[in-house]
Scaffold this motif. Structure first.
Motif, PDB file in Angstrom:
ATOM      1  N   PHE A 163       0.787  -1.184   0.023  1.00 54.64           N
ATOM      2  CA  PHE A 163       0.044  -0.078  -0.038  1.00 54.64           C
ATOM      3  C   PHE A 163       0.994   1.476  -0.083  1.00 54.64           C
ATOM      4  O   PHE A 163       0.754   2.212  -0.906  1.00 54.64           O
ATOM      5  N   GLY A 164       1.719   1.296   0.981  1.00 58.92           N
ATOM      6  CA  GLY A 164       2.416   2.581   1.182  1.00 58.92           C
ATOM      7  C   GLY A 164       3.176   3.009   0.077  1.00 58.92           C
ATOM      8  O   GLY A 164       3.379   4.291  -0.281  1.00 58.92           O
ATOM      9  N   VAL A 165       4.095   2.196  -0.477  1.00 54.65           N
ATOM     10  CA  VAL A 165       4.892   2.463  -1.605  1.00 54.65           C
ATOM     11  C   VAL A 165       4.177   2.920  -2.935  1.00 54.65           C
ATOM     12  O   VAL A 165       4.313   3.835  -3.523  1.00 54.65           O
ATOM     13  N   VAL A 166       2.939   2.140  -3.172  1.00 55.92           N
ATOM     14  CA  VAL A 166       2.346   2.500  -4.258  1.00 55.92           C
ATOM     15  C   VAL A 166       1.499   3.756  -4.170  1.00 55.92           C
ATOM     16  O   VAL A 166       1.379   4.641  -5.043  1.00 55.92           O
ATOM     17  N   LEU A 167       1.048   4.192  -2.912  1.00 58.43           N
ATOM     18  CA  LEU A 167       0.562   5.332  -2.645  1.00 58.43           C
ATOM     19  C   LEU A 167       1.510   6.556  -2.898  1.00 58.43           C
ATOM     20  O   LEU A 167       1.094   7.508  -3.599  1.00 58.43           O
ATOM     21  N   MET A 168       2.692   6.225  -2.687  1.00 66.91           N
ATOM     22  CA  MET A 168       3.561   7.427  -2.827  1.00 66.91           C
ATOM     23  C   MET A 168       4.049   7.515  -4.152  1.00 66.91           C
ATOM     24  O   MET A 168       4.138   8.585  -4.610  1.00 66.91           O
ATOM     25  N   ILE A 169       4.281   6.424  -5.218  1.00 64.29           N
ATOM     26  CA  ILE A 169       4.764   6.680  -6.374  1.00 64.29           C
ATOM     27  C   ILE A 169       3.627   6.324  -7.519  1.00 64.29           C
ATOM     28  O   ILE A 169       4.132   6.284  -8.628  1.00 64.29           O
ATOM     29  N   GLY A 170       2.631   5.854  -7.034  1.00 68.33           N
ATOM     30  CA  GLY A 170       1.568   5.588  -8.210  1.00 68.33           C
ATOM     31  C   GLY A 170       1.033   6.742  -8.943  1.00 68.33           C
ATOM     32  O   GLY A 170       0.491   7.141  -9.814  1.00 68.33           O
TER      33      GLY A 170
END
Lengths: 226, 248
Positions: A163-170
């Motif tokens: 969740f967190g990674v995708v939230l930041m770079i998506g």
């Protein structure tokens, strides 16, 4: 039932998790093999680096990825030098992020599995004139099969739950970077609890069935094995 | 003798407890974080009450409050959530008020990139335009209205990147991943930091529904009432304005 954008999010999630798992198995196998067999002292450094994504909170990891992928970051500069585009807000960018994020979940079970196989079966195979590649493919890999299964399941599941990674770079682009976890989160935040429950419930049931199938299949395989 | 001393100690403790001011916990919308810190500091100095600020998205805070989170006041990023809390009885009736009006600005860290009328939006030389997610954040909704009013919304769909909130939209632009974005004026202007350089178009307020940020009290006590009054005071309002908001 599920709306079109929610279905798109489901599809992207499965595509992302599948592709990430495939890449991680391909990259992780030689790395884990090397880690399991080497006597090189600097190995601990590599092991520590592999485990690092476990330490950083995902949004922090995502934030640094955002900086690294950007036009001023090292990866972004490299991409531009190669004539490509910056990777943030693209599906390819999510794959890069997920590979990093799920790396320890694939490498560590593989490394354990290779260590468990030990040197003995390989030495025996060597006395039978098996080449190194032959020994690896026909002896080590089949014996480490449970490790491959665990690695693939963990890598896949961890990416689905990312969740967190995708939230930041998506950037939550529907049909491109808006994955299931983001869709659920947006429904919750927008107070659309009904749609959030449906997606979250569906995700739980789907994941459970998938894990059940994989473990069940593995058990049967082990039972038939002599 | 010993018992008597104990009683005295207990009595002293009780007196201290009464004299020491209350502690209140306030849920604050992330975009208002630094501003609320400046306000809370002044409030603590003047009133003697203690304030603990908890930052987060307004949707999340709303869900937490509905489920019994121990907050005594709520500074939201919009008017919808405080209204809902008031109508379902989770808030002190009649305690709702607008404390700040957000200003939207189209910003790029590159000098000369954004022109004074925002005509850059009609061109095609940017790959990504960052906005806050219109579904979740009032600044995102305002940005959507601006783009709609110019007839650009549909055409820009593939180039729009949505941050979960306005801080994330800002990060996308600041890190250079998006060439430009709709951010809050308060993010590029702050009395505590160097103002952001680059180029900007302050969006005329007529182009979108006003971004009214409302506050609501969740518990009726002397400390929370004092806090509510302080946020409405001229002193707090001038702090709020210095951070790039308008006040009612």
């Amino acid at each position: 039932m599920l709306t079109e954008t929610d279905l798109a999010a489901l599809w992207i999630t499965l595509k992302l998790a599948g592709l990430t798992t495939l890449i991680l198995i391909l990259l992780g196998t030689p790395l884990a093999w090397w880690l399991a067999r080497t006597r090189f002292r600097g190995k601990v450094v590599v092991e520590a680096v592999v485990a690092l994504p476990l330490v950083l909170p995902p949004t922090v990891l995502g934030f640094y990825l955002l900086l690294a992928l950007g036009p001023n970051g090292p990866i972004g500069r490299l991409m531009e030098a190669l004539g490509g585009h910056a990777l943030a807000f693209t599906f390819a960018g999510l794959v890069v992020g997920s590979v990093l994020y799920s790396l320890p979940f694939v490498v560590q079970p593989l490394q354990d599995a290779f260590s468990t196989v030990g040197r003995r079966p390989l030495e025996v195979a060597a006395t039978l004139r098996a080449s190194p590649l032959d020994r690896f493919l026909t002896v080590a890999v089949p014996l480490a099969r449970p490790g491959f299964l665990t690695a693939a399941v963990l890598g896949f599941a961890h990416t689905v739950g990312e969740f967190g990674v995708v939230l930041m770079i998506g950037g939550s682009i529907p049909g491109e970077t808006r994955v299931l976890s983001i869709a659920i989160y947006e429904h919750v935040e927008a107070l659309e609890y009904g749609r959030a429950h449906m997606l979250a419930g569906g995700l739980l049931v789907l994941s459970f069935l998938m894990l059940l199938a994989v473990y069940g299949w593995n058990r049967r395989f082990r039972l038939v094995r002599p | 003798m010993l018992i008597r001393r104990c009683w005295i100690a207990v009595a002293l403790l009780l007196v201290c407890e009464l004299a020491v001011a209350d502690e209140i916990r306030v849920a604050v919308a992330s975009n208002f974080a630094t501003t609320s810190e400046a306000i809370a500091q002044r409030f603590e100095e003047t009133s003697g009450h203690q304030v603990t600020l908890v930052f987060g998205s307004t949707g999340k805070h709303y869900a937490q409050i509905r489920n019994g989170a121990p907050f005594e006041a709520f500074l939201a990023a919009d008017e919808r959530h405080p209204e809902m809390l008031e109508s379902d009885g989770s808030a002190v009736p009649g305690s709702r008020f607008t404390y700040a009006i957000g200003r939207l600005v189209l910003w790029s860290p590159e000098a000369g990139y954004v022109d004074a009328e925002g005509l850059v939006l009609e061109g095609s030389d940017f790959r990504h335009l960052a906005i806050a997610n219109p579904k979740l954040a009032p600044y995102g909704r305002a940005a959507q209205e601006v783009l709609r009013s110019r007839g650009l919304w549909e055409g820009l769909q593939r180039r729009l990147v949505r941050g979960e909130n306005i801080s994330q939209a800002f990060q996308f632009v600041k890190s250079g991943n998006a060439e430009l974005g709709f951010v809050a004026l308060s993010q590029v202007t702050s009395p505590e930091r160097q103002p952001e350089t680059g180029s900007r178009w302050p969006v005329p307020e007529g182009l979108h529904t006003p971004i009214r940020q409302q506050a609501v009290l969740l518990e009726d006590s002397a400390a929370t009432r004092a806090f509510g009054e302080f946020v409405r005071s001229e002193e707090a309002r001038s702090i709020i304005r210095s951070f790039g908001y308008r006040t009612p």
